[in-house]
Scaffold this motif. Sequence first.
Motif, PDB file in Angstrom:
ATOM      1  N   ARG A  11       5.330  14.760   2.949  1.00 25.20           N
ATOM      2  CA  ARG A  11       6.738  14.378   3.045  1.00 25.20           C
ATOM      3  C   ARG A  11       6.886  13.020   3.716  1.00 25.20           C
ATOM      4  N   LEU A  12       6.091  12.781   4.742  1.00 26.17           N
ATOM      5  CA  LEU A  12       6.132  11.484   5.414  1.00 26.17           C
ATOM      6  C   LEU A  12       5.714  10.368   4.456  1.00 26.17           C
ATOM      7  N   ARG A  13       4.657  10.610   3.696  1.00 24.15           N
ATOM      8  CA  ARG A  13       4.179   9.601   2.747  1.00 24.15           C
ATOM      9  C   ARG A  13       5.247   9.311   1.687  1.00 24.15           C
ATOM     10  N   GLU A  14       5.832  10.366   1.149  1.00 22.30           N
ATOM     11  CA  GLU A  14       6.853  10.195   0.124  1.00 22.30           C
ATOM     12  C   GLU A  14       8.087   9.487   0.687  1.00 22.30           C
ATOM     13  N   ALA A  15       8.510   9.884   1.881  1.00 20.91           N
ATOM     14  CA  ALA A  15       9.667   9.247   2.515  1.00 20.91           C
ATOM     15  C   ALA A  15       9.388   7.768   2.771  1.00 20.91           C
ATOM     16  N   ALA A  16       8.197   7.472   3.272  1.00 20.08           N
ATOM     17  CA  ALA A  16       7.844   6.079   3.554  1.00 20.08           C
ATOM     18  C   ALA A  16       7.856   5.248   2.280  1.00 20.08           C
ATOM     19  N   LEU A  17       7.213   5.728   1.239  1.00 20.24           N
ATOM     20  CA  LEU A  17       7.171   4.960  -0.007  1.00 20.24           C
ATOM     21  C   LEU A  17       8.573   4.737  -0.568  1.00 20.24           C
ATOM     22  N   ASP A  18       9.388   5.774  -0.546  1.00 24.53           N
ATOM     23  CA  ASP A  18      10.760   5.623  -1.049  1.00 24.53           C
ATOM     24  C   ASP A  18      11.533   4.591  -0.231  1.00 24.53           C
ATOM     25  N   PHE A  25       9.222  -3.085   3.080  1.00 19.71           N
ATOM     26  CA  PHE A  25       8.295  -2.601   4.104  1.00 19.71           C
ATOM     27  C   PHE A  25       8.720  -3.041   5.499  1.00 19.71           C
ATOM     28  N   GLU A  26       9.015  -4.317   5.661  1.00 16.26           N
ATOM     29  CA  GLU A  26       9.352  -4.861   6.982  1.00 16.26           C
ATOM     30  C   GLU A  26      10.623  -4.248   7.552  1.00 16.26           C
ATOM     31  N   GLN A  27      11.577  -3.918   6.712  1.00 14.78           N
ATOM     32  CA  GLN A  27      12.861  -3.405   7.164  1.00 14.78           C
ATOM     33  C   GLN A  27      12.833  -1.895   7.464  1.00 14.78           C
ATOM     34  N   THR A  28      11.758  -1.231   7.139  1.00 13.94           N
ATOM     35  CA  THR A  28      11.651   0.211   7.348  1.00 13.94           C
ATOM     36  C   THR A  28      10.951   0.490   8.667  1.00 13.94           C
ATOM     37  N   VAL A 106       3.254  -1.056  -5.945  1.00 15.27           N
ATOM     38  CA  VAL A 106       4.440  -1.927  -5.941  1.00 15.27           C
ATOM     39  C   VAL A 106       4.743  -2.392  -4.519  1.00 15.27           C
ATOM     40  N   VAL A 107       4.687  -1.469  -3.560  1.00 18.27           N
ATOM     41  CA  VAL A 107       4.959  -1.812  -2.167  1.00 18.27           C
ATOM     42  C   VAL A 107       3.937  -2.838  -1.667  1.00 18.27           C
ATOM     43  N   ILE A 108       2.682  -2.611  -1.941  1.00 12.01           N
ATOM     44  CA  ILE A 108       1.627  -3.518  -1.475  1.00 12.01           C
ATOM     45  C   ILE A 108       1.770  -4.897  -2.112  1.00 12.01           C
ATOM     46  N   MET A 109       2.032  -4.947  -3.390  1.00 14.80           N
ATOM     47  CA  MET A 109       2.147  -6.240  -4.073  1.00 14.80           C
ATOM     48  C   MET A 109       3.371  -7.039  -3.619  1.00 14.80           C
ATOM     49  N   ASN A 111       4.315  -7.426  -0.514  1.00 13.41           N
ATOM     50  CA  ASN A 111       4.174  -7.854   0.866  1.00 13.41           C
ATOM     51  C   ASN A 111       2.809  -8.515   1.050  1.00 13.41           C
ATOM     52  N   SER A 112       2.797  -9.775   1.449  1.00  8.53           N
ATOM     53  CA  SER A 112       1.535 -10.521   1.544  1.00  8.53           C
ATOM     54  C   SER A 112       0.580  -9.925   2.578  1.00  8.53           C
ATOM     55  N   ASP A 113       1.094  -9.429   3.694  1.00  8.59           N
ATOM     56  CA  ASP A 113       0.211  -8.817   4.695  1.00  8.59           C
ATOM     57  C   ASP A 113      -0.444  -7.551   4.156  1.00  8.59           C
ATOM     58  N   LEU A 114       0.308  -6.775   3.382  1.00 13.32           N
ATOM     59  CA  LEU A 114      -0.250  -5.559   2.795  1.00 13.32           C
ATOM     60  C   LEU A 114      -1.257  -5.894   1.696  1.00 13.32           C
ATOM     61  N   ARG A 115      -0.987  -6.942   0.914  1.00  9.55           N
ATOM     62  CA  ARG A 115      -1.961  -7.377  -0.105  1.00  9.55           C
ATOM     63  C   ARG A 115      -3.263  -7.782   0.568  1.00  9.55           C
ATOM     64  N   GLU A 116      -3.143  -8.508   1.669  1.00  7.74           N
ATOM     65  CA  GLU A 116      -4.335  -8.922   2.407  1.00  7.74           C
ATOM     66  C   GLU A 116      -5.093  -7.693   2.917  1.00  7.74           C
ATOM     67  N   ARG A 117      -4.378  -6.726   3.440  1.00  8.42           N
ATOM     68  CA  ARG A 117      -5.014  -5.504   3.937  1.00  8.42           C
ATOM     69  C   ARG A 117      -5.718  -4.767   2.800  1.00  8.42           C
ATOM     70  N   GLU A 118      -5.088  -4.723   1.628  1.00  7.78           N
ATOM     71  CA  GLU A 118      -5.698  -4.069   0.469  1.00  7.78           C
ATOM     72  C   GLU A 118      -6.990  -4.786   0.067  1.00  7.78           C
ATOM     73  N   LEU A 119      -6.967  -6.109   0.075  1.00  8.66           N
ATOM     74  CA  LEU A 119      -8.173  -6.867  -0.269  1.00  8.66           C
ATOM     75  C   LEU A 119      -9.281  -6.645   0.761  1.00  8.66           C
ATOM     76  N   ILE A 120      -8.911  -6.557   2.018  1.00 13.00           N
ATOM     77  CA  ILE A 120      -9.896  -6.281   3.064  1.00 13.00           C
ATOM     78  C   ILE A 120     -10.498  -4.898   2.852  1.00 13.00           C
ATOM     79  N   LYS A 121      -9.654  -3.935   2.515  1.00 13.03           N
ATOM     80  CA  LYS A 121     -10.131  -2.571   2.257  1.00 13.03           C
ATOM     81  C   LYS A 121     -11.117  -2.579   1.088  1.00 13.03           C
ATOM     82  N   LEU A 122     -10.794  -3.301   0.027  1.00 16.54           N
ATOM     83  CA  LEU A 122     -11.683  -3.368  -1.131  1.00 16.54           C
ATOM     84  C   LEU A 122     -12.990  -4.084  -0.792  1.00 16.54           C
TER      85      LEU A 122
END
Length: 188
Positions: A11-18, A25-28, A106-109, A111-122
């Motif tokens: 529920r937390l994951r779904e609420a966050a994504l919505d 992202f920044e405003q949530t 969609v959320v990650i793409m 936000n530049s900080d999240l894209r960077e985090r995704e690339l680091i994860k990969l």
Amino acid sequence: MGRWEPGASGRLREAALDLYLERGFEQTMVADIAERAGVTARTFFRYFTDKREVLFDASAELEKKSLAALEAAPATASTLDLVATALDATVDIIGHDHELARKRHVVIMANSDLRERELIKLAHMSAALADGLRRRGIGDAEASLAAEAGSAVYRVAFQRWADADDDLDLRDVIRRSFAQLRALTAPN
């Protein structure tokens, strides 16, 4: 608001994504996510260290599952087949919910900080795969190249799958992408 209720993490994951999709992202805030999920902010922090982790909390499980598949693969498998086997194992974790994966992407793409985090994860996953290959006796350069190629195949396949309007199977898309890579490298 309930504590430790069944399904709170989902529920937390779904609420966050919505909320990330609605507000950005920044405003949530964590309090907004918890309220939408019907739990307290304290409960949120029992599941996630911060609001980014809602998007990245499966990383350790992905690495563990892929390395286990790599280790269990036949000794006769080619280096690229070993990488394909490792990536195939990740589908059990991320490929079961196309809509959730699409929202996350969609959320990650956005936000530049999240894209960077995704690339680091990969990049971390690629390094872990290369180390796993080396433990199987594969040379340093070959292990690194195969892991990086696998990472590129995964990124392309995931993007194709996430953008698809139909019910593509992520496992099939990854396998077709590996086949395309092999075709690109085959002698004419």
